[in-house]
Write an enzyme that holds these catalytic residues in place. Structure first.
Site, PDB file in Angstrom:
ATOM      1  N   ARG A 247      66.109  46.532  15.588  1.00 47.50           N
ATOM      2  CA  ARG A 247      66.564  47.551  15.017  1.00 47.50           C
ATOM      3  C   ARG A 247      65.392  48.348  15.389  1.00 47.50           C
ATOM      4  O   ARG A 247      65.777  49.709  15.253  1.00 47.50           O
ATOM      5  CB  ARG A 247      67.134  47.902  13.880  1.00 47.50           C
ATOM      6  CG  ARG A 247      68.152  49.064  13.499  1.00 47.50           C
ATOM      7  CD  ARG A 247      68.116  49.254  12.746  1.00 47.50           C
ATOM      8  NE  ARG A 247      68.190  48.593  11.254  1.00 47.50           N
ATOM      9  CZ  ARG A 247      66.732  48.838  10.402  1.00 47.50           C
ATOM     10  NH1 ARG A 247      66.042  49.595  10.593  1.00 47.50           N
ATOM     11  NH2 ARG A 247      67.100  47.519   9.676  1.00 47.50           N
TER      12      ARG A 247
ATOM     13  N   LYS B 210      77.362  58.305  31.129  1.00 48.37           N
ATOM     14  CA  LYS B 210      78.328  59.488  32.726  1.00 48.37           C
ATOM     15  C   LYS B 210      77.128  58.952  33.464  1.00 48.37           C
ATOM     16  O   LYS B 210      77.704  57.322  33.954  1.00 48.37           O
ATOM     17  CB  LYS B 210      78.066  60.515  32.484  1.00 48.37           C
ATOM     18  CG  LYS B 210      79.040  61.291  30.832  1.00 48.37           C
ATOM     19  CD  LYS B 210      79.798  60.897  30.692  1.00 48.37           C
ATOM     20  CE  LYS B 210      80.008  62.052  29.323  1.00 48.37           C
ATOM     21  NZ  LYS B 210      81.381  60.498  29.145  1.00 48.37           N
TER      22      LYS B 210
ATOM     23  N   ASP C 282      70.745  69.528  27.511  1.00 49.18           N
ATOM     24  CA  ASP C 282      70.743  68.129  27.437  1.00 49.18           C
ATOM     25  C   ASP C 282      71.430  68.001  29.085  1.00 49.18           C
ATOM     26  O   ASP C 282      71.845  69.282  30.332  1.00 49.18           O
ATOM     27  CB  ASP C 282      72.896  67.976  27.354  1.00 49.18           C
ATOM     28  CG  ASP C 282      73.307  66.828  27.462  1.00 49.18           C
ATOM     29  OD1 ASP C 282      73.479  66.328  28.096  1.00 49.18           O
ATOM     30  OD2 ASP C 282      74.721  67.095  26.603  1.00 49.18           O
TER      31      ASP C 282
ATOM     32  N   TYR D 102      79.298  70.860  25.445  1.00 50.16           N
ATOM     33  CA  TYR D 102      80.137  70.158  25.048  1.00 50.16           C
ATOM     34  C   TYR D 102      80.477  70.087  23.733  1.00 50.16           C
ATOM     35  O   TYR D 102      80.350  70.069  22.675  1.00 50.16           O
ATOM     36  CB  TYR D 102      79.874  68.744  25.325  1.00 50.16           C
ATOM     37  CG  TYR D 102      79.921  67.260  25.090  1.00 50.16           C
ATOM     38  CD1 TYR D 102      81.264  66.688  26.060  1.00 50.16           C
ATOM     39  CD2 TYR D 102      79.237  66.227  23.877  1.00 50.16           C
ATOM     40  CE1 TYR D 102      81.720  65.850  25.054  1.00 50.16           C
ATOM     41  CE2 TYR D 102      79.914  65.693  23.842  1.00 50.16           C
ATOM     42  CZ  TYR D 102      81.448  65.321  24.027  1.00 50.16           C
ATOM     43  OH  TYR D 102      82.060  64.001  23.581  1.00 50.16           O
TER      44      TYR D 102
HETATM   45  C1  LIG Z   1      76.924  66.661  28.199  1.00 51.57           C
HETATM   46  C2  LIG Z   1      77.457  66.052  27.203  1.00 51.57           C
HETATM   47  N1  LIG Z   1      76.255  65.513  26.432  1.00 51.57           N
HETATM   48  C3  LIG Z   1      76.793  64.534  25.662  1.00 51.57           C
HETATM   49  C4  LIG Z   1      77.818  64.003  25.634  1.00 51.57           C
HETATM   50  C5  LIG Z   1      78.272  62.682  24.466  1.00 51.57           C
HETATM   51  O1  LIG Z   1      78.448  61.227  25.289  1.00 51.57           O
HETATM   52  P1  LIG Z   1      78.559  60.380  24.748  1.00 51.57           P
HETATM   53  O2  LIG Z   1      80.018  60.086  24.793  1.00 51.57           O
HETATM   54  O3  LIG Z   1      78.062  58.722  25.408  1.00 51.57           O
HETATM   55  O4  LIG Z   1      78.871  59.995  22.935  1.00 51.57           O
HETATM   56  C6  LIG Z   1      78.728  64.450  26.419  1.00 51.57           C
HETATM   57  C7  LIG Z   1      80.350  63.293  26.222  1.00 51.57           C
HETATM   58  O5  LIG Z   1      81.119  63.099  27.067  1.00 51.57           O
HETATM   59  C8  LIG Z   1      78.738  65.240  27.056  1.00 51.57           C
HETATM   60  O6  LIG Z   1      79.374  65.016  28.370  1.00 51.57           O
END
Ligand SMILES: Cc1ncc(COP(=O)(O)O)c(C=O)c1O
Length: 379
Positions: free
Chosen positions: A53, A202, A177, A106
């Site tokens: 961990r 992604k 992000d 998001y």
């Molecule tokens: C721009 C963005 N940030 C964060 C996330 C969250 O990621 P995760 O689905 O891997 O938890 C997403 C998921 O679609 C996203 O599109």
């Protein structure tokens, strides 16, 4: 092997970074270490592995590679998902402090921020970062500003240099992000951001077969806080997930180049297609974010959002697609489509009739044929 004579291109870096030292008989790829604990009896030396961990050898190459790609001096930190990475960064806000988060972030990010604010963890100021003056005022006294650019799924391009400068004046940390752009198209740390967050689920992993998050911190103190917090909260990734993400990273440049080129062609064709209210793609010269995108991004990305005449038509369009799969998520080799407001948690600013297209690496003509027939069926 000798160190390269000159700085390598990012498209080389994704292939070369995070490999074992090329000594005789060494594996070319890092192995997967499946062990929950590491042998040791004495007081641990700094950096010594003890328990999985705290650290795992399979995390390291991915964290080093993504840290370097983002231009950080330190490795990134990997998390169990993108949302675990988002949560870890929000946790940096002191109890009772103020965090500024765009309402059109998001949906998971703004959803978590609202939930934490409702629970009294911090004060949330929802901002519209496309309105610079209003954002500047909202930043006063904030401990952290969250930015996402281009945004999911409105594809708004934010003026990152201006927003980061405003946050600096307000004394706030800035987290960006960078999921949609990847470090190959945008490097927020070079613009002065303190933290970069990825849903590596992604584009970085790229094959829709893994959930993973990453945070890259600009300075050692922030990284150390995040590292300790990750160890204690336990939102760690599995070794196999990190290995898969590193394997995906190897082809990021190729995949992104191809998907982005296709997205540019498709967006152009969509912009003159009948039955659409609007096409959002930062690469279109008519797009409101085009000039900022040209200035800030090394490429316009592989995401397109289209608005049909109604939610019903948007649903009909998605159902009529054959090659493109109706599914949430994005950034994989296969193209996906989703009417985003089918999700109750999607921000109300997202039109009901908006369909988000994640363009993959299929042939452009096949994708266009599918889109064109689905548009005819929907209209
Ligand atoms: C721009 C963005 N940030 C964060 C996330 C969250 O990621 P995760 O689905 O891997 O938890 C997403 C998921 O679609 C996203 O599109």
């Amino acid at each position: 092997m000798h160190e390269p004579q000159q700085p390598i291109h990012p498209s080389t870096a994704v292939v070369a970074l995070g490999r074992p030292d090329p000594t005789e008989d060494a594996p070319l790829n890092p192995p997967i270490t499946l062990s929950s604990t590491f042998v040791g009896a004495g007081a641990p030396e700094p950096g010594q592995r003890m328990y999985a961990r705290m650290s795992n050898p399979t995390w390291d190459p991915l964290e080093e590679a993504v840290g370097a790609l983002e231009g950080a001096e330190l490795p990134g930190l990997s998390y169990a998902s993108g949302m675990a990475a988002v949560a870890a960064v929000l946790e940096l806000v002191p109890v009772g402090g103020t965090v500024a988060v765009p309402s059109t972030s998001y949906n998971g990010t703004i959803g978590l921020a609202r939930r934490l604010a409702q629970a009294g963890r911090f004060v949330l100021r929802e901002i519209d970062p496309t309105d610079l003056d209003a954002t500047r005022m909202a930043l006063s006294g904030a401990a952290l500003v969250w930015l996402e650019s281009p945004t999911n799924p409105l594809l708004e391009v934010l003026d990152l240099p201006a927003l980061i400068a405003a946050a600096g004046e307000a004394g706030a940390l800035v987290a960006v992000d960078n999921t949609f752009s990847t470090p190959l198209r945008q490097r927020p740390l070079a613009l002065g951001a303190d933290l970069v967050v990825h849903s590596a689920t992604k584009f970085i992993a790229g094959h829709s077969d893994v959930l993973l998050g990453l945070v890259v911190a600009a300075d050692a103190e922030l990284r150390s806080r995040l590292h300790t917090d990750r160890t204690l909260r336990g939102a760690i990734p599995g070794p196999f997930e990190c290995w898969l993400a590193l394997r995906g990273l190897r082809t990021l440049a190729l995949r992104l180049d191809r998907a982005e080129e296709t997205a540019g062609v498709l967006a152009g064709r969509l912009s003159t297609a009948p039955g659409l209210r609007r096409v959002r793609y930062p690469g279109l010269p008519t797009d409101p974010g085009h000039e900022l995108a040209r200035a800030q991004l090394a490429g316009f990305g592989a995401m397109i959002s289209i608005e049909l005449a109604s939610a019903e038509r948007a649903d009909a369009f998605v159902h009529a697609l054959g090659l493109i799969t109706p599914a949430t998520s994005l950034g994989g080799v296969e193209s996906l489509a989703e009417r985003r407001r089918r999700q109750p948690s999607e921000p109300v600013q997202v039109p009901e009739s908006l369909v988000r297209l994640s363009i993959g690496i299929e042939h452009v003509d096949d994708l266009w044929a599918d889109i064109a027939q689905a548009l005819s069926a929907a209209n």
